[in-house]
Design an enzyme around this catalytic site. Structure first.
Site, PDB file in Angstrom:
ATOM      1  N   SER A 134     155.401  85.667   4.345  1.00 36.32           N
ATOM      2  CA  SER A 134     156.582  84.788   4.083  1.00 36.32           C
ATOM      3  C   SER A 134     157.646  86.025   3.531  1.00 36.32           C
ATOM      4  O   SER A 134     157.232  87.050   3.081  1.00 36.32           O
ATOM      5  CB  SER A 134     156.303  83.827   2.782  1.00 36.32           C
ATOM      6  OG  SER A 134     155.755  84.505   1.535  1.00 36.32           O
ATOM      7  N   ASP A 184     156.669  83.665   8.194  1.00 33.57           N
ATOM      8  CA  ASP A 184     156.640  82.462   7.941  1.00 33.57           C
ATOM      9  C   ASP A 184     157.812  81.767   7.402  1.00 33.57           C
ATOM     10  O   ASP A 184     158.352  82.514   6.272  1.00 33.57           O
ATOM     11  CB  ASP A 184     155.305  82.427   7.259  1.00 33.57           C
ATOM     12  CG  ASP A 184     154.904  80.801   7.068  1.00 33.57           C
ATOM     13  OD1 ASP A 184     155.294  79.968   8.101  1.00 33.57           O
ATOM     14  OD2 ASP A 184     154.210  80.266   6.197  1.00 33.57           O
ATOM     15  N   HIS A 185     158.210  80.734   7.605  1.00 31.60           N
ATOM     16  CA  HIS A 185     159.191  79.993   6.926  1.00 31.60           C
ATOM     17  C   HIS A 185     160.503  80.767   6.539  1.00 31.60           C
ATOM     18  O   HIS A 185     160.907  81.226   5.286  1.00 31.60           O
ATOM     19  CB  HIS A 185     158.783  79.461   5.573  1.00 31.60           C
ATOM     20  CG  HIS A 185     157.683  78.214   6.140  1.00 31.60           C
ATOM     21  ND1 HIS A 185     158.498  76.864   6.425  1.00 31.60           N
ATOM     22  CD2 HIS A 185     156.692  78.018   5.848  1.00 31.60           C
ATOM     23  CE1 HIS A 185     157.129  76.145   6.583  1.00 31.60           C
ATOM     24  NE2 HIS A 185     156.388  76.882   6.186  1.00 31.60           N
ATOM     25  N   ASP A 243     163.121  78.401   9.720  1.00 30.36           N
ATOM     26  CA  ASP A 243     162.806  77.177   9.244  1.00 30.36           C
ATOM     27  C   ASP A 243     164.212  76.576   8.592  1.00 30.36           C
ATOM     28  O   ASP A 243     164.872  76.819   7.722  1.00 30.36           O
ATOM     29  CB  ASP A 243     162.116  77.133   7.932  1.00 30.36           C
ATOM     30  CG  ASP A 243     161.497  75.901   7.572  1.00 30.36           C
ATOM     31  OD1 ASP A 243     162.050  74.869   7.970  1.00 30.36           O
ATOM     32  OD2 ASP A 243     160.957  75.688   6.376  1.00 30.36           O
ATOM     33  N   GLY A 259     150.617  73.088  -0.178  1.00 29.00           N
ATOM     34  CA  GLY A 259     149.976  73.309  -1.459  1.00 29.00           C
ATOM     35  C   GLY A 259     148.597  72.552  -1.441  1.00 29.00           C
ATOM     36  O   GLY A 259     147.827  72.505  -0.346  1.00 29.00           O
ATOM     37  N   SER A 274     148.218  72.689   6.252  1.00 26.59           N
ATOM     38  CA  SER A 274     146.721  72.420   6.528  1.00 26.59           C
ATOM     39  C   SER A 274     145.540  72.715   5.485  1.00 26.59           C
ATOM     40  O   SER A 274     144.343  72.561   5.754  1.00 26.59           O
ATOM     41  CB  SER A 274     146.558  72.781   7.837  1.00 26.59           C
ATOM     42  OG  SER A 274     146.252  74.321   7.791  1.00 26.59           O
ATOM     43  N   SER A 275     145.914  73.073   4.304  1.00 26.93           N
ATOM     44  CA  SER A 275     144.927  73.576   3.289  1.00 26.93           C
ATOM     45  C   SER A 275     144.258  72.255   2.864  1.00 26.93           C
ATOM     46  O   SER A 275     142.919  72.659   2.446  1.00 26.93           O
ATOM     47  CB  SER A 275     145.836  74.231   2.097  1.00 26.93           C
ATOM     48  OG  SER A 275     146.285  75.547   2.454  1.00 26.93           O
ATOM     49  N   ASN A 282     148.499  76.504  10.084  1.00 30.99           N
ATOM     50  CA  ASN A 282     148.705  77.395   9.059  1.00 30.99           C
ATOM     51  C   ASN A 282     147.761  77.392   7.712  1.00 30.99           C
ATOM     52  O   ASN A 282     147.598  76.101   7.230  1.00 30.99           O
ATOM     53  CB  ASN A 282     150.395  77.412   8.451  1.00 30.99           C
ATOM     54  CG  ASN A 282     151.344  78.014   9.307  1.00 30.99           C
ATOM     55  OD1 ASN A 282     150.832  78.120  10.680  1.00 30.99           O
ATOM     56  ND2 ASN A 282     152.498  77.966   9.095  1.00 30.99           N
ATOM     57  N   ASP A 286     147.399  79.063   3.944  1.00 35.37           N
ATOM     58  CA  ASP A 286     147.764  79.970   2.697  1.00 35.37           C
ATOM     59  C   ASP A 286     147.488  79.511   1.513  1.00 35.37           C
ATOM     60  O   ASP A 286     146.630  80.453   0.781  1.00 35.37           O
ATOM     61  CB  ASP A 286     149.210  79.896   2.608  1.00 35.37           C
ATOM     62  CG  ASP A 286     150.034  80.595   1.643  1.00 35.37           C
ATOM     63  OD1 ASP A 286     149.221  81.680   1.172  1.00 35.37           O
ATOM     64  OD2 ASP A 286     151.352  80.777   1.469  1.00 35.37           O
TER      65      ASP A 286
END
Length: 330
Positions: free
Chosen positions: A53, A92-93, A115, A192, A227-228, A247, A249
């Site tokens: 990121s 990313d983003h 993004d 998150g 997707s965490s 993704n 993180d």
């Protein structure tokens, strides 16, 4: 082998669409996470997609994101040469066009995610198309990912209060007008910490978007962000519908800190003086009978544990995503 550019990554996505698997795109906030990810991917003969990121680059570069990208790019390139799987890097983003241009000029990432999903549709189209055109003008070997619809949660400094679901026909228009190589869609996931049972996931919507694109001659790989908290069976349902990039993180961040915490709490007196002992760190406890245990507080001890735990987690995720045993290079 060194990590590859966008043209090779496109071949991996073609394989994923044909064989029905996805790459787990894994954010790296710290080098031990990167080391663990490479080990886990190699263990399972899965190609590896790392992600940085803007915040991670800024942190790695001592508040200079370009320096951070150069440093991490060199680090990734060097360590990737120790393994036989393909290694790729996605940015990313990304929201800063000047930084995106620097990324292309450096030739480091394999793909870049622009993004502008927090903007109105027309502005999102305009900004995403600008990045695609920048890539074409520079002849950069990089794929461009864009996002349509917002994901609930926090992405660095980008926050959305509600989850917005991507409209299939709008997705077709967006891909057609922007020329993006990958499309991140909103199907109810959340950035998150989240419990999968609380997520209103719409695998049927992913299927509708995939079909709408194909009906218009667009075989664009789809991306799942946030997707965490998605459970394995939920993820596998998504992968059946053109999701080629997933993704991760927050999970790695938690595993990093939890692994160090578990080590240090085994015997706190290895690190912290027991009650009644002078805790003056400036003298490094010269005036006490107690001393900290270097076999525990040496940061490399926790670092090795972290690498191993991240390797285990990622190895398991390659099985869930189906990328285990699918490397084009192993």
């Amino acid at each position: 082998m060194p990590f590859y550019g966008g043209s090779e990554l496109a071949n991996v996505y073609d394989d994923a669409l044909e064989r029905g698997f996805g790459l787990v795109a894994s954010n790296i906030a710290e080098p031990n996470i990167m080391m663990g990810l490479m080990e886990g991917a190699a263990r399972k003969n899965s190609d590896l997609l790392l992600q940085l990121s803007g915040g991670a680059c800024t942190f790695a570069g001592n508040e200079d994101p370009v320096d951070g990208l150069e440093a991490m790019g060199a680090y990734i390139d060097t360590i990737a040469d120790q393994y036989d799987v393909g290694v790729f890097l996605n940015m990313d983003h990304q929201t800063d066009l000047e930084f995106i241009e620097a990324q292309m000029d450096l030739g480091i990432p394999s793909s870049i995610m622009i993004d502008a999903s927090h903007e109105p549709f027309e502005e999102n189209v305009a900004r995403s198309k600008e990045v695609v055109e920048m890539k074409e003008e520079k002849g950069a070997d990089v794929l461009i990912e864009a996002e349509l619809g917002q994901i609930k949660g926090v992405e660095d400094e980008i926050e959305s209060e509600e989850a917005f679901y991507t409209d299939p026909e709008q997705a077709v228009e967006f891909v057609d007008r922007t020329g993006c190589d990958l499309l991140a869609i909103s199907v109810g996931t959340q950035h998150g910490v989240a419990k999968g049972k609380d997520l209103e996931l719409r695998p049927d919507l992913a299927a509708d978007i995939r079909q709408a694109l194909r009906d218009h001659g667009l075989d664009t790989p789809l991306v799942l962000h946030g997707s965490s908290g998605v459970q394995p069976e939920q993820l596998q349902r998504m992968l059946q519908h053109g999701i080629c990039k997933v993704n991760k993180d927050t999970r790695y961040q938690y595993e990093y800190t939890r692994t160090a915490y578990d080590l240090y709490r085994e015997d706190p007196t290895d690190i912290v003086p027991p009650e009644g002992v002078d805790a003056d760190r400036d003298t490094f406890f010269n005036d006490t009978d107690w001393s900290p245990n270097k076999d525990v507080f040496d940061p490399r001890v926790a670092g090795r544990d972290i690498r191993e735990r991240i390797a285990d987690v990622h190895a398991d995720l390659t099985e869930v995503s189906g990328s285990a045993g699918q490397s084009r290079y192993a």
